[in-house]
Scaffold this motif. Structure first.
Motif, PDB file in Angstrom:
ATOM      1  N   HIS A  31       0.802  -1.223   0.000  1.00 10.46           N
ATOM      2  CA  HIS A  31       0.000   0.000   0.000  1.00 10.46           C
ATOM      3  C   HIS A  31       0.840   1.280   0.000  1.00 10.46           C
ATOM      4  O   HIS A  31       0.277   2.368   0.134  1.00 10.46           O
ATOM      5  CB  HIS A  31      -0.944  -0.008   1.199  1.00 10.46           C
ATOM      6  CG  HIS A  31      -1.919  -1.138   1.163  1.00 10.46           C
ATOM      7  ND1 HIS A  31      -2.919  -1.247   0.214  1.00 10.46           N
ATOM      8  CD2 HIS A  31      -2.040  -2.238   1.944  1.00 10.46           C
ATOM      9  CE1 HIS A  31      -3.608  -2.354   0.426  1.00 10.46           C
ATOM     10  NE2 HIS A  31      -3.095  -2.965   1.470  1.00 10.46           N
ATOM     11  N   SER A  32       2.125   1.150  -0.180  1.00  7.32           N
ATOM     12  CA  SER A  32       3.016   2.323  -0.195  1.00  7.32           C
ATOM     13  C   SER A  32       3.510   2.577  -1.600  1.00  7.32           C
ATOM     14  O   SER A  32       3.584   1.659  -2.411  1.00  7.32           O
ATOM     15  CB  SER A  32       4.221   2.072   0.709  1.00  7.32           C
ATOM     16  OG  SER A  32       3.824   2.025   2.043  1.00  7.32           O
ATOM     17  N   PRO A  33       3.902   3.779  -1.912  1.00  7.96           N
ATOM     18  CA  PRO A  33       3.776   4.951  -1.039  1.00  7.96           C
ATOM     19  C   PRO A  33       2.372   5.534  -1.115  1.00  7.96           C
ATOM     20  O   PRO A  33       1.752   5.558  -2.168  1.00  7.96           O
ATOM     21  CB  PRO A  33       4.795   5.931  -1.605  1.00  7.96           C
ATOM     22  CG  PRO A  33       4.860   5.598  -3.068  1.00  7.96           C
ATOM     23  CD  PRO A  33       4.610   4.090  -3.152  1.00  7.96           C
ATOM     24  N   ALA A  39      -4.924  11.488   3.496  1.00  5.05           N
ATOM     25  CA  ALA A  39      -4.671  11.224   4.913  1.00  5.05           C
ATOM     26  C   ALA A  39      -4.684   9.710   5.132  1.00  5.05           C
ATOM     27  O   ALA A  39      -5.457   8.991   4.476  1.00  5.05           O
ATOM     28  CB  ALA A  39      -5.732  11.891   5.775  1.00  5.05           C
ATOM     29  N   LEU A  40      -3.851   9.236   6.022  1.00  5.73           N
ATOM     30  CA  LEU A  40      -3.762   7.799   6.268  1.00  5.73           C
ATOM     31  C   LEU A  40      -5.137   7.187   6.490  1.00  5.73           C
ATOM     32  O   LEU A  40      -5.475   6.174   5.870  1.00  5.73           O
ATOM     33  CB  LEU A  40      -2.857   7.515   7.480  1.00  5.73           C
ATOM     34  CG  LEU A  40      -2.740   6.047   7.885  1.00  5.73           C
ATOM     35  CD1 LEU A  40      -2.036   5.238   6.801  1.00  5.73           C
ATOM     36  CD2 LEU A  40      -2.034   5.910   9.211  1.00  5.73           C
ATOM     37  N   GLN A  41      -5.946   7.799   7.348  1.00  6.85           N
ATOM     38  CA  GLN A  41      -7.256   7.232   7.674  1.00  6.85           C
ATOM     39  C   GLN A  41      -8.239   7.268   6.507  1.00  6.85           C
ATOM     40  O   GLN A  41      -9.240   6.577   6.528  1.00  6.85           O
ATOM     41  CB  GLN A  41      -7.854   7.924   8.907  1.00  6.85           C
ATOM     42  CG  GLN A  41      -8.204   9.373   8.714  1.00  6.85           C
ATOM     43  CD  GLN A  41      -7.058  10.321   9.005  1.00  6.85           C
ATOM     44  OE1 GLN A  41      -5.904   9.930   9.042  1.00  6.85           O
ATOM     45  NE2 GLN A  41      -7.398  11.596   9.215  1.00  6.85           N
ATOM     46  N   LEU A  71       3.095   4.540  11.572  1.00  4.95           N
ATOM     47  CA  LEU A  71       2.594   3.812  10.395  1.00  4.95           C
ATOM     48  C   LEU A  71       2.442   4.782   9.225  1.00  4.95           C
ATOM     49  O   LEU A  71       2.845   4.466   8.102  1.00  4.95           O
ATOM     50  CB  LEU A  71       1.261   3.129  10.700  1.00  4.95           C
ATOM     51  CG  LEU A  71       0.597   2.432   9.521  1.00  4.95           C
ATOM     52  CD1 LEU A  71       1.475   1.324   8.958  1.00  4.95           C
ATOM     53  CD2 LEU A  71      -0.769   1.888   9.928  1.00  4.95           C
ATOM     54  N   ASP A  72       1.901   5.959   9.487  1.00  2.00           N
ATOM     55  CA  ASP A  72       1.729   6.959   8.442  1.00  2.00           C
ATOM     56  C   ASP A  72       3.073   7.285   7.801  1.00  2.00           C
ATOM     57  O   ASP A  72       3.202   7.302   6.563  1.00  2.00           O
ATOM     58  CB  ASP A  72       1.082   8.210   9.034  1.00  2.00           C
ATOM     59  CG  ASP A  72       0.735   9.245   7.978  1.00  2.00           C
ATOM     60  OD1 ASP A  72       0.416   8.869   6.838  1.00  2.00           O
ATOM     61  OD2 ASP A  72       0.765  10.433   8.306  1.00  2.00           O
ATOM     62  N   ALA A  73       4.081   7.528   8.604  1.00  2.00           N
ATOM     63  CA  ALA A  73       5.411   7.846   8.078  1.00  2.00           C
ATOM     64  C   ALA A  73       5.963   6.702   7.235  1.00  2.00           C
ATOM     65  O   ALA A  73       6.537   6.927   6.165  1.00  2.00           O
ATOM     66  CB  ALA A  73       6.365   8.171   9.231  1.00  2.00           C
ATOM     67  N   ARG A  74       5.774   5.489   7.700  1.00  2.39           N
ATOM     68  CA  ARG A  74       6.287   4.330   6.940  1.00  2.39           C
ATOM     69  C   ARG A  74       5.527   4.141   5.637  1.00  2.39           C
ATOM     70  O   ARG A  74       6.088   3.658   4.648  1.00  2.39           O
ATOM     71  CB  ARG A  74       6.230   3.070   7.794  1.00  2.39           C
ATOM     72  CG  ARG A  74       7.222   3.193   8.960  1.00  2.39           C
ATOM     73  CD  ARG A  74       7.506   1.944   9.662  1.00  2.39           C
ATOM     74  NE  ARG A  74       7.968   0.883   8.800  1.00  2.39           N
ATOM     75  CZ  ARG A  74       8.002  -0.388   9.183  1.00  2.39           C
ATOM     76  NH1 ARG A  74       7.615  -0.740  10.396  1.00  2.39           N
ATOM     77  NH2 ARG A  74       8.431  -1.319   8.354  1.00  2.39           N
ATOM     78  N   MET A  75       4.245   4.517   5.613  1.00  2.00           N
ATOM     79  CA  MET A  75       3.440   4.365   4.399  1.00  2.00           C
ATOM     80  C   MET A  75       3.796   5.415   3.349  1.00  2.00           C
ATOM     81  O   MET A  75       3.455   5.271   2.185  1.00  2.00           O
ATOM     82  CB  MET A  75       1.946   4.495   4.737  1.00  2.00           C
ATOM     83  CG  MET A  75       1.416   3.449   5.680  1.00  2.00           C
ATOM     84  SD  MET A  75       1.305   1.800   4.985  1.00  2.00           S
ATOM     85  CE  MET A  75       0.104   2.023   3.723  1.00  2.00           C
ATOM     86  N   ARG A  76       4.480   6.471   3.746  1.00  2.00           N
ATOM     87  CA  ARG A  76       4.825   7.565   2.821  1.00  2.00           C
ATOM     88  C   ARG A  76       6.130   7.308   2.076  1.00  2.00           C
ATOM     89  O   ARG A  76       6.420   7.976   1.098  1.00  2.00           O
ATOM     90  CB  ARG A  76       4.940   8.903   3.570  1.00  2.00           C
ATOM     91  CG  ARG A  76       3.722   9.281   4.374  1.00  2.00           C
ATOM     92  CD  ARG A  76       2.568   9.665   3.523  1.00  2.00           C
ATOM     93  NE  ARG A  76       1.365   9.862   4.354  1.00  2.00           N
ATOM     94  CZ  ARG A  76       0.208  10.168   3.867  1.00  2.00           C
ATOM     95  NH1 ARG A  76       0.037  10.336   2.580  1.00  2.00           N
ATOM     96  NH2 ARG A  76      -0.827  10.316   4.663  1.00  2.00           N
ATOM     97  N   HIS A  77       6.927   6.362   2.501  1.00  2.00           N
ATOM     98  CA  HIS A  77       8.241   6.119   1.869  1.00  2.00           C
ATOM     99  C   HIS A  77       8.152   5.074   0.797  1.00  2.00           C
ATOM    100  O   HIS A  77       7.510   4.129   0.836  1.00  2.00           O
ATOM    101  CB  HIS A  77       9.262   5.692   2.911  1.00  2.00           C
ATOM    102  CG  HIS A  77       9.596   6.819   3.824  1.00  2.00           C
ATOM    103  ND1 HIS A  77       9.155   6.857   5.104  1.00  2.00           N
ATOM    104  CD2 HIS A  77      10.289   7.962   3.626  1.00  2.00           C
ATOM    105  CE1 HIS A  77       9.576   7.970   5.681  1.00  2.00           C
ATOM    106  NE2 HIS A  77      10.262   8.655   4.806  1.00  2.00           N
TER     107      HIS A  77
END
Length: 77
Positions: A31-33, A39-41, A71-77
């Motif tokens: 599911h990244s990036p 927004a994550l939610q 989790l949000d930060a990890r999903m952005r990379h």
């Protein structure tokens, strides 16, 4: 009062998702990036209840907020 430190494992358990390390890494990879404008939610892969849990955790600055931010930060990379 629950004073347990929340982790990605406990967050994924709370969300009803597989919570083994490999399953978490697979979820993040699939599911990244996450685009910066989403927004994550609000990501389309969450169920309504998962999305609500994440949103409430952030809005209320609950004890889940720090790990949701991780989790949000990890999903952005």
């Amino acid at each position: 009062m629950d004073t347990t430190k929340h982790t990605l494992t406990t967050l994924f358990e709370q969300l009803g998702l597989p919570s083994e390390d490999a399953a978490i890494e697979d979820f993040i990879s699939r599911h990244s990036p996450l685009p910066s404008e989403i927004a994550l939610q609000d990501a389309p892969f969450w169920s309504d209840s998962q999305s609500n849990f994440l949103e409430e955790g952030l809005e209320e600055d609950s004890d889940w907020a720090e790990i949701i931010d991780e989790l949000d930060a990890r999903m952005r990379h």
